[in-house]
Write a protein that holds these residues in place. Structure first.
Motif, PDB file in Angstrom:
ATOM      1  N   TYR A  48      46.153  44.575  31.246  1.00 32.10           N
ATOM      2  CA  TYR A  48      46.076  45.318  32.323  1.00 32.10           C
ATOM      3  C   TYR A  48      45.709  46.613  32.066  1.00 32.10           C
ATOM      4  O   TYR A  48      44.713  47.458  32.493  1.00 32.10           O
ATOM      5  CB  TYR A  48      47.278  45.252  33.216  1.00 32.10           C
ATOM      6  CG  TYR A  48      47.115  45.844  34.511  1.00 32.10           C
ATOM      7  CD1 TYR A  48      46.707  45.299  35.664  1.00 32.10           C
ATOM      8  CD2 TYR A  48      47.779  46.988  34.627  1.00 32.10           C
ATOM      9  CE1 TYR A  48      46.607  45.960  36.759  1.00 32.10           C
ATOM     10  CE2 TYR A  48      47.538  47.797  35.742  1.00 32.10           C
ATOM     11  CZ  TYR A  48      47.085  47.279  36.983  1.00 32.10           C
ATOM     12  OH  TYR A  48      47.262  47.723  38.149  1.00 32.10           O
ATOM     13  N   THR A  53      39.329  48.080  34.807  1.00 31.89           N
ATOM     14  CA  THR A  53      38.317  47.658  35.701  1.00 31.89           C
ATOM     15  C   THR A  53      38.214  46.128  35.776  1.00 31.89           C
ATOM     16  O   THR A  53      37.295  45.599  36.503  1.00 31.89           O
ATOM     17  CB  THR A  53      37.023  48.493  35.443  1.00 31.89           C
ATOM     18  OG1 THR A  53      36.604  48.023  34.214  1.00 31.89           O
ATOM     19  CG2 THR A  53      37.232  49.629  35.354  1.00 31.89           C
ATOM     20  N   ALA A  54      38.839  45.155  34.950  1.00 31.01           N
ATOM     21  CA  ALA A  54      38.719  43.913  34.742  1.00 31.01           C
ATOM     22  C   ALA A  54      39.216  42.980  35.795  1.00 31.01           C
ATOM     23  O   ALA A  54      40.283  43.584  36.424  1.00 31.01           O
ATOM     24  CB  ALA A  54      39.443  43.362  33.670  1.00 31.01           C
ATOM     25  N   SER A  55      38.514  42.251  36.312  1.00 29.70           N
ATOM     26  CA  SER A  55      39.092  41.327  37.443  1.00 29.70           C
ATOM     27  C   SER A  55      40.187  40.383  37.071  1.00 29.70           C
ATOM     28  O   SER A  55      40.620  40.238  35.899  1.00 29.70           O
ATOM     29  CB  SER A  55      38.129  40.448  37.913  1.00 29.70           C
ATOM     30  OG  SER A  55      37.570  39.285  37.043  1.00 29.70           O
ATOM     31  N   GLU A  56      40.793  39.783  38.155  1.00 28.71           N
ATOM     32  CA  GLU A  56      42.104  39.074  37.832  1.00 28.71           C
ATOM     33  C   GLU A  56      41.380  37.797  37.142  1.00 28.71           C
ATOM     34  O   GLU A  56      42.266  37.380  36.137  1.00 28.71           O
ATOM     35  CB  GLU A  56      42.809  38.471  39.183  1.00 28.71           C
ATOM     36  CG  GLU A  56      43.643  37.565  38.989  1.00 28.71           C
ATOM     37  CD  GLU A  56      43.423  36.191  38.949  1.00 28.71           C
ATOM     38  OE1 GLU A  56      44.411  35.323  38.541  1.00 28.71           O
ATOM     39  OE2 GLU A  56      42.247  35.850  39.560  1.00 28.71           O
ATOM     40  N   GLY A  57      40.298  37.315  37.225  1.00 28.13           N
ATOM     41  CA  GLY A  57      39.894  36.023  36.601  1.00 28.13           C
ATOM     42  C   GLY A  57      39.526  36.420  35.189  1.00 28.13           C
ATOM     43  O   GLY A  57      39.986  35.741  34.347  1.00 28.13           O
ATOM     44  N   ASP A  58      39.029  37.772  34.874  1.00 33.42           N
ATOM     45  CA  ASP A  58      38.892  38.007  33.351  1.00 33.42           C
ATOM     46  C   ASP A  58      40.038  38.350  32.676  1.00 33.42           C
ATOM     47  O   ASP A  58      40.242  37.914  31.445  1.00 33.42           O
ATOM     48  CB  ASP A  58      37.945  39.414  33.559  1.00 33.42           C
ATOM     49  CG  ASP A  58      36.709  39.300  33.864  1.00 33.42           C
ATOM     50  OD1 ASP A  58      36.067  38.144  33.849  1.00 33.42           O
ATOM     51  OD2 ASP A  58      36.069  40.308  34.479  1.00 33.42           O
ATOM     52  N   GLN A 140      36.533  41.111  28.269  1.00 32.54           N
ATOM     53  CA  GLN A 140      36.374  40.632  29.488  1.00 32.54           C
ATOM     54  C   GLN A 140      35.026  39.797  29.883  1.00 32.54           C
ATOM     55  O   GLN A 140      34.851  39.201  30.844  1.00 32.54           O
ATOM     56  CB  GLN A 140      36.631  41.767  30.336  1.00 32.54           C
ATOM     57  CG  GLN A 140      35.412  42.788  30.538  1.00 32.54           C
ATOM     58  CD  GLN A 140      35.819  44.106  31.286  1.00 32.54           C
ATOM     59  OE1 GLN A 140      36.645  45.104  30.969  1.00 32.54           O
ATOM     60  NE2 GLN A 140      35.539  43.889  32.695  1.00 32.54           N
ATOM     61  N   ARG A 141      33.935  40.088  29.128  1.00 29.36           N
ATOM     62  CA  ARG A 141      32.861  39.439  29.502  1.00 29.36           C
ATOM     63  C   ARG A 141      32.660  38.107  28.860  1.00 29.36           C
ATOM     64  O   ARG A 141      31.756  37.177  29.369  1.00 29.36           O
ATOM     65  CB  ARG A 141      31.456  40.431  28.886  1.00 29.36           C
ATOM     66  CG  ARG A 141      31.473  41.841  29.577  1.00 29.36           C
ATOM     67  CD  ARG A 141      30.511  42.608  28.694  1.00 29.36           C
ATOM     68  NE  ARG A 141      30.951  42.812  27.146  1.00 29.36           N
ATOM     69  CZ  ARG A 141      30.319  43.197  26.165  1.00 29.36           C
ATOM     70  NH1 ARG A 141      29.180  44.043  26.648  1.00 29.36           N
ATOM     71  NH2 ARG A 141      30.956  43.536  25.161  1.00 29.36           N
TER      72      ARG A 141
END
Length: 217
Positions: A48, A53-58, A140-141
Motif C-alpha cells: 500500500y 496509485t495501485a488499485s485494490e485488485g493490483d 502492479q502491471r
C-alpha cells in the motif's frame, strides 16, 4: 540463527516455531496461524505504501504473488530453516526438511513467534527484510500467477490432461483444521501430496510440487 536478523527475548518461542506437528505437542501450528495473519497484514501495508496509485485488485495480486507457498519456501531456504527444524522420525526419513509446505509453514510460525516476542514494529522490520527482494520485484502491471494456474498452463501448452485434486484427509479442531490434498495427472502414476491450514492452500502447494517435478524431468 543469525540469518533471522532478530534476537529472541524468549528462546523457547524460537524452538516452538521450529517444532513441526510431527514431534507432537507443543508444536508450531498456533504460531503459524498467527504468523499467516501478521504476514498478510504487513505485506498489504508495505505494498500500500510502495504503490500509492495501485488499485485494490493490483495490490491483491501482488500480495498473492509474494506470500504464495513456494515464495515462503524460498525464504525458508535462504534462512536455512531446514537445518534447524524439529521433525518427527517419519518426517525426517521422508525428507520433510526439504518439503515446501513444511518450510513455508515454518516461516509463518517464525513470524508469529517474533510478533509474540516483540511488537508490530519489530516484526514489520523483519518481514520487510526477509521479503525485500520480492517487494522490490513487485509490479502492479503484472498479474500474479498462482501455482494451480501455472500448472494448468504448463500442461495445456503441451497438450497434457489437466490435474485432478483430491481431499485425502481433514484433521484438527474447527479453528485449527489441517487439509491433506493430492494432485495427480494421467501421465504420472504417482500423485503428489501437500498439507496446509486450508484446502485452497493445500491445493496450491500440491500444484507447486507437481509443477516442480514436471519441470525437473
Amino acid at each position: 540463527m543469525r540469518r533471522l536478523g532478530y534476537q529472541f527475548t524468549d528462546p523457547a518461542l524460537l524452538e516452538l516455531a521450529l517444532s513441526h506437528r510431527s514431534v507432537g505437542e507443543p508444536n508450531n501450528e498456533r504460531l503459524e496461524f498467527l504468523g499467516d495473519a501478521v504476514l498478510g497484514v504487513t505485506i498489504s501495508k508495505l505494498l500500500y505504501q510502495q504503490f500509492p496509485t495501485a488499485s485494490e485488485g493490483d495490490l491483491s495480486r501482488m500480495r498473492s504473488a509474494i506470500v504464495r507457498a513456494e515464495s515462503l519456501a524460498s525464504i525458508a531456504r535462504q534462512l536455512e530453516l531446514g537445518d534447524h527444524l524439529l521433525l518427527g522420525q517419519g518426517e525426517l526419513k521422508s525428507g520433510g526438511f526439504r518439503r515446501d509446505s513444511i518450510l513455508g509453514d515454518s516461516v509463518e510460525a517464525l513470524i508469529g513467534a517474533i510478533y509474540t516476542d516483540s511488537d508490530g514494529a519489530a516484526v514489520e522490520a523483519v518481514i520487510a527484510h526477509w521479503f525485500s527482494a520480492a517487494l522490490a520485484a513487485a509490479d502492479q502491471r503484472a498479474p500474479a500467477k498462482d501455482s494451480k494456474t501455472a500448472l494448468q498452463e504448463w500442461l495445456q501448452q503441451r497438450g497434457k490432461p489437466l490435474p485432478e485434486y483430491t481431499l485425502l484427509e481433514e484433521q484438527g479442531e474447527p479453528h485449527q483444521r489441517t487439509f491433506l490434498v493430492s494432485c495427480k495427472i494421467a501421465l504420472r502414476d504417482k500423485p503428489v501430496t501437500a498439507s496446509a491450514r486450508s484446502r485452497r492452500k493445500a491445493e496450491q502447494a500440491a500444484a507447486a510440487l507437481l509443477l516442480a517435478k514436471l519441470e525437473g524431468q
